[in-house]
Design a protein around this motif. Structure first.
Motif, short mmCIF file in Angstrom:
data_model
loop_
_atom_site.label_atom_id
_atom_site.label_comp_id
_atom_site.label_asym_id
_atom_site.label_seq_id
_atom_site.Cartn_x
_atom_site.Cartn_y
_atom_site.Cartn_z
N ARG A 168 9.30 -26.15 57.96
CA ARG A 168 10.45 -26.77 58.63
C ARG A 168 11.37 -25.72 59.23
O ARG A 168 12.03 -25.97 60.23
CB ARG A 168 11.19 -27.69 57.67
N ILE A 198 9.64 -24.72 62.54
CA ILE A 198 9.76 -25.68 63.63
C ILE A 198 11.23 -25.94 63.99
O ILE A 198 11.55 -26.90 64.68
CB ILE A 198 9.04 -27.02 63.33
N THR A 199 12.11 -25.14 63.47
CA THR A 199 13.54 -25.11 63.83
C THR A 199 14.36 -26.30 63.35
O THR A 199 15.48 -26.47 63.79
CB THR A 199 13.79 -25.00 65.36
N VAL A 200 13.86 -27.12 62.46
CA VAL A 200 14.69 -28.23 62.01
C VAL A 200 15.50 -27.87 60.77
O VAL A 200 16.35 -28.64 60.33
CB VAL A 200 13.90 -29.54 61.75
N PRO A 255 17.67 -24.48 59.13
CA PRO A 255 18.04 -23.08 59.32
C PRO A 255 17.79 -22.27 58.04
O PRO A 255 18.04 -22.77 56.95
CB PRO A 255 19.54 -23.17 59.62
N ASP A 258 15.76 -23.85 71.05
CA ASP A 258 15.32 -24.75 72.11
C ASP A 258 14.03 -24.25 72.79
O ASP A 258 13.15 -25.04 73.10
CB ASP A 258 16.43 -24.91 73.15
N ARG A 289 11.17 -24.86 70.42
CA ARG A 289 10.80 -26.28 70.41
C ARG A 289 9.94 -26.68 71.59
O ARG A 289 9.08 -27.54 71.48
CB ARG A 289 12.07 -27.15 70.41
N TYR A 332 4.33 -30.45 66.63
CA TYR A 332 4.53 -30.64 65.20
C TYR A 332 3.86 -31.95 64.77
O TYR A 332 4.04 -32.98 65.42
CB TYR A 332 6.03 -30.67 64.91
#
Lengths: 326, 264
Positions: free
Chosen positions: A51, A54-56, A58, A76, A79, A84
């Motif tokens: 997670r 996948i940048t969701v 931090p 961004d 993404r 994913y």
């Protein structure tokens, strides 16, 4: 041989949720075009790591870059380059398969023509053409999974992240999903996946990181990891009523010269040996000397199970009591 | 570049809003009930029930039904707004939200699309309520322009309510918690406001609580548009806009904080 291109670089990554440390000091790299697996039990920190990538989520410490872009400061860009595939059920039951893909086309800012072309291509790839216009609530588990994968591939990503791709699927569906994943690799897509199935990690992954308790225990290809154990495995089964003799038997076997490691398991002992043709007889002698009646003895080349136990000190299989001794 | 970004944003919001529309169209039966049901019962049953019990002198309205119409309009906004976040809570629970968050969208487009959808439905419901009220003899003193102002007030109130709802959705552990909190919030907000009776008919302590309830100010702006006319309505409407601007700002701030904490 040329060094393979690095597409993901993770350095000293850490994540805490309040007082709980989910992952700590994780570092690894993923190479272009490989299937990279994060193997570990539930709660080991695999999904947390995924997670963050996948940048969701931090990170609390350390850095991670995907195709050279930082997952926090250039989220961004990351993404727009990745796909994913979350765990099962991340679908809207009231939408059709096609509508899922159309929605994602909008979210990835594809034009209508592009979206439609991609949808046709992907439905064919995962064999969902006939079911594309049915609402997802009528889909089977395997079909939902296929749709999930199609969704992950919609943006035509360079890297696809899969979270437990075959969790809860029957054998046929599992094999089919493995087949899709291999086909993606053939098309030059890099795959990062989590799994808690040893067999899946063994069969599918080019390289894998074993994660336990929030940190990486070992990284390598399944073959490297297995040969890295430097020996073969003997599994001794002992008669149930003689279980109390196990610690003595273990100590006796451990003292043998060709034995590298001994662990107690629920039904007996796991012994890691060199030169099995010699050590096998020695082990049996020790058992006779200590008056332990063996129920069976099995010899095999090291499996990923053995790798996992050797590096984490416990078994991955659900419901197996841990070897609390070491 | 700026142009491009705006196009992207519009595309995202449109795609996400389409999702809600498609879901609704899939459940035609429930759509009918969503549009026609709950608030109409209040209007028809409550309105008829208290027609003779209510004191016209205190109400300052021709009859209870016309007094109640404004309250029911605002209650519709309240209930729809507060419930608006729950679908995002389901998305959070089953991972769909995470899937959306892994795409290169502006975070706010998820929220904006939900707001647009909920408020479009609410607007349609308000029109249905006013039409039914018309059938029962309630004549809008300010006519069609009055309806436009009522819709505008409703939409503005909806911003803050949707923000509260999203804030709760992103803060609670499960949708069970969400619904209990919702039930706990919405009934007192209705009873401790001027929705059912004017403030002057309330006991003192209730008046005090109702005065700080934004519902009261919104209803007190909508009601004169229905029963009195422009002259009485304009100052109330102006006041309501000011109060709603503050209310929305506070709610959006809180909602955004909760969202950021949950999504990162």
């Amino acid at each position: 041989m040329m060094n393979p291109a690095v597409v993901i670089e993770v350095a000293r990554l850490g994540k805490t949720f309040g007082p709980v440390t989910a992952i700590e000091d994780l570092s690894f790299t993923v190479h272009a075009g490989e299937i990279f697996g994060l193997l570990g039990p539930n709660g080991a920190g695999k999904s947390t790591t995924l997670r963050i990538l996948i940048t969701v989520l931090p990170p609390s410490a350390g850095t991670a870059t995907v195709l050279g872009h930082d997952v926090v400061t250039e989220a961004d860009t990351v993404r727009s380059l990745i796909g994913y595939v979350p765990q099962e059920r991340a679908v809207d039951r009231f939408l059709t398969g096609r509508e899922h893909l159309e929605l994602l086309g909008g979210l990835y800012h594809l034009s209508r023509t592009e979206t439609n072309a991609r949808i046709a291509e992907l439905l064919k790839l995962v064999n969902l053409e006939e079911h594309a216009d049915r609402v997802v609530k009528t889909y089977s588990g395997g079909m939902k999974r296929k749709l999930d994968i199609a969704c992950g591939l919609l943006p035509n990503p360079k890297i696809v992240f899969l979270d437990e791709p075959t969790l809860g699927l029957d054998v046929q569906s599992r094999l089919r999903i493995w087949d899709y994943i291999r086909r993606l690799r053939e098309n030059g897509i890099t795959i990062v996946m989590t799994t808690n199935y040893l067999e899946e990690a063994d069969q599918l992954c080019d390289r894998l990181a074993i994660i336990d308790g929030g940190s990486i225990r070992v990284i390598g290809s399944p073959l490297e990891l297995k040969t890295g154990l430097g020996g073969d495995s003997l599994a001794l089964t002992i008669k149930e009523h003689e279980a109390e003799k196990l610690p003595r038997l273990r100590d006796g076997i451990r003292a043998l010269p060709l034995v590298r490691d001994v662990r107690i398991n629920p039904t007996g002992l796991d012994v890691l040996v060199e030169a099995p043709e010699k050590s096998l007889t020695a082990v049996i002698e020790v058992a006779q000397r200590l008056d332990c009646s063996l129920d069976g003895i099995e010899y095999h080349r090291p499996r990923l199970d053995d790798v996992f136990v050797a590096h984490t000190g416990h078994w991955l299989r659900g419901g197996t009591p841990e070897d609390a001794e070491e | 570049m700026m142009q491009m970004t705006f196009q992207h944003y519009r595309q995202e919001v449109l795609a996400l809003t389409m999702r809600w529309v498609r879901r609704l169209s899939r459940e035609k039966f429930s759509m009918l009930f969503t549009l026609v049901q709950p608030m109409l019962f209040w209007l028809i049953f409550f309105g008829s029930l208290f027609q003779h019990a209510a004191n016209i002198q205190i109400l300052q309205a021709p009859n209870y039904m016309s007094f109640l119409a404004g309250g029911v309009v605002v209650m519709t906004v309240l209930n729809n707004g507060l419930a608006g976040g729950v679908d995002l809570l389901f998305d959070k629970e089953n991972g769909f939200l995470e899937r959306m968050m892994s795409t290169p969208i502006h975070r706010s487009s998820v929220i904006l699309s939900r707001y647009l959808f909920v408020m479009t439905i609410t607007g349609m419901q308000i029109l249905v309520i006013l039409s039914i009220a018309f059938v029962f003899g309630v004549r809008l003193e300010t006519g069609l322009p009055g309806i436009a102002v009522i819709l505008a007030i409703g939409m503005l109130f909806g911003v803050g309510l949707t923000a509260i709802s999203m804030g709760i959705a992103f803060s609670v552990k499960s949708h069970g918690d969400f619904f209990s909190l919702l039930g706990f919030l919405s009934l007192p907000m209705i009873f401790l406001s001027s929705a059912l009776v004017p403030l002057s008919a309330m006991p003192g302590w209730m008046q005090v609580v109702a005065m700080v309830n934004p519902m009261t100010w919104v209803i007190d702006a909508v009601r004169p548009l229905i029963i009195t006319g422009w002259e009485a309505a304009i100052p109330q409407v102006a006041l309501a806009f000011v109060i709603l601007a503050i209310f929305d700002a506070v709610c959006l701030y809180g909602g955004a904080k909760a969202f950021r904490r949950a999504i990162g």
